[in-house]
Design a protein around this motif. Structure first.
Motif, PDB file in Angstrom:
ATOM      1  N   CYS A 264      -1.969   7.043  -0.566  1.00 41.81           N
ATOM      2  CA  CYS A 264      -3.153   6.688   0.210  1.00 41.81           C
ATOM      3  C   CYS A 264      -3.797   7.914   0.849  1.00 41.81           C
ATOM      4  CB  CYS A 264      -2.759   5.679   1.292  1.00 41.81           C
ATOM      5  SG  CYS A 264      -4.120   5.161   2.349  1.00 41.81           S
TER       6      CYS A 264
ATOM      7  N   GLY B 264      -6.212   7.488   3.188  1.00 41.94           N
ATOM      8  CA  GLY B 264      -6.639   7.076   4.521  1.00 41.94           C
ATOM      9  C   GLY B 264      -8.125   6.822   4.642  1.00 41.94           C
TER      10      GLY B 264
ATOM     11  N   ASN C   4      -1.537   4.564  10.969  1.00 38.19           N
ATOM     12  CA  ASN C   4      -1.267   5.525   9.894  1.00 38.19           C
ATOM     13  C   ASN C   4      -1.980   5.155   8.605  1.00 38.19           C
ATOM     14  OD1 ASN C   4       0.511   6.885  11.632  1.00 38.19           O
ATOM     15  ND2 ASN C   4       2.175   5.516  11.083  1.00 38.19           N
ATOM     16  N   GLY C   5      -3.214   4.673   8.710  1.00 35.68           N
ATOM     17  CA  GLY C   5      -3.951   4.246   7.534  1.00 35.68           C
ATOM     18  C   GLY C   5      -4.026   2.726   7.470  1.00 35.68           C
TER      19      GLY C   5
ATOM     20  N   ILE D 187       0.878  -1.163   0.000  1.00 35.12           N
ATOM     21  CA  ILE D 187       0.000   0.000   0.000  1.00 35.12           C
ATOM     22  C   ILE D 187       0.917   1.215   0.000  1.00 35.12           C
ATOM     23  CG2 ILE D 187      -1.746   1.290   1.254  1.00 35.12           C
ATOM     24  CD1 ILE D 187      -2.641  -1.417   2.467  1.00 35.12           C
ATOM     25  N   ASP D 188       0.802   2.029  -1.010  1.00 35.49           N
ATOM     26  CA  ASP D 188       1.634   3.226  -1.129  1.00 35.49           C
ATOM     27  C   ASP D 188       1.046   4.308  -0.235  1.00 35.49           C
ATOM     28  OD1 ASP D 188       3.050   5.484  -1.817  1.00 35.49           O
ATOM     29  OD2 ASP D 188       2.949   5.113  -3.978  1.00 35.49           O
ATOM     30  N   HIS D 189       1.659   4.508   0.911  1.00 33.64           N
ATOM     31  CA  HIS D 189       1.113   5.460   1.880  1.00 33.64           C
ATOM     32  C   HIS D 189       1.303   6.908   1.456  1.00 33.64           C
ATOM     33  CE1 HIS D 189      -0.310   2.611   4.827  1.00 33.64           C
ATOM     34  NE2 HIS D 189       0.780   1.902   4.605  1.00 33.64           N
ATOM     35  N   ASP D 190       2.157   7.146   0.478  1.00 28.93           N
ATOM     36  CA  ASP D 190       2.273   8.505  -0.073  1.00 28.93           C
ATOM     37  C   ASP D 190       1.051   8.849  -0.917  1.00 28.93           C
ATOM     38  OD1 ASP D 190       4.757   8.888   1.105  1.00 28.93           O
ATOM     39  OD2 ASP D 190       5.837   8.096  -0.636  1.00 28.93           O
TER      40      ASP D 190
ATOM     41  N   ARG E  52      -3.194  -1.195   6.874  1.00 25.92           N
ATOM     42  CA  ARG E  52      -1.984  -2.019   6.983  1.00 25.92           C
ATOM     43  C   ARG E  52      -2.314  -3.414   6.485  1.00 25.92           C
ATOM     44  NH1 ARG E  52      -2.114  -5.477  11.414  1.00 25.92           N
ATOM     45  NH2 ARG E  52      -3.779  -5.027  12.875  1.00 25.92           N
TER      46      ARG E  52
END
Length: 82
Positions: free
Chosen positions: A11, A13, A31-32, A6-9, A34
């Protein structure tokens, strides 16, 4: 077959991926979303389809050879029934 990352940049959320995952592979985190229990992923791609940001990547390849789960296996991943 598994959720690769999952690309949190990218994402947002929104956690839509976690809501639609029938196997609870994607779960809410601090942080979103996982990834949990990657080996349970059925590669249904519902998380990919629901993600508005395109932040979820799913691989069409197996995490473990089937023989390790369902019986003996040889290095070529051919299933050998017991």
């Amino acid at each position: 077959m598994a959720v690769e990352r999952i690309d949190h940049d990218e994402c947002t959320g929104c956690l839509l991926c976690a809501e639609v995952c029938p196997m609870d592979v994607i779960r809410p985190g601090e942080n979103g979303p996982r990834i949990s229990y990657r080996e349970d992923c059925q590669s249904c791609y519902m998380c990919v389809q629901k993600c508005p940001a395109g932040a979820v990547e799913v691989s069409p390849w197996r995490v473990y050879p089937l023989g390790r789960i369902y019986g003996r296996f040889d290095p070529k991943e051919r299933w050998i029934p017991d």
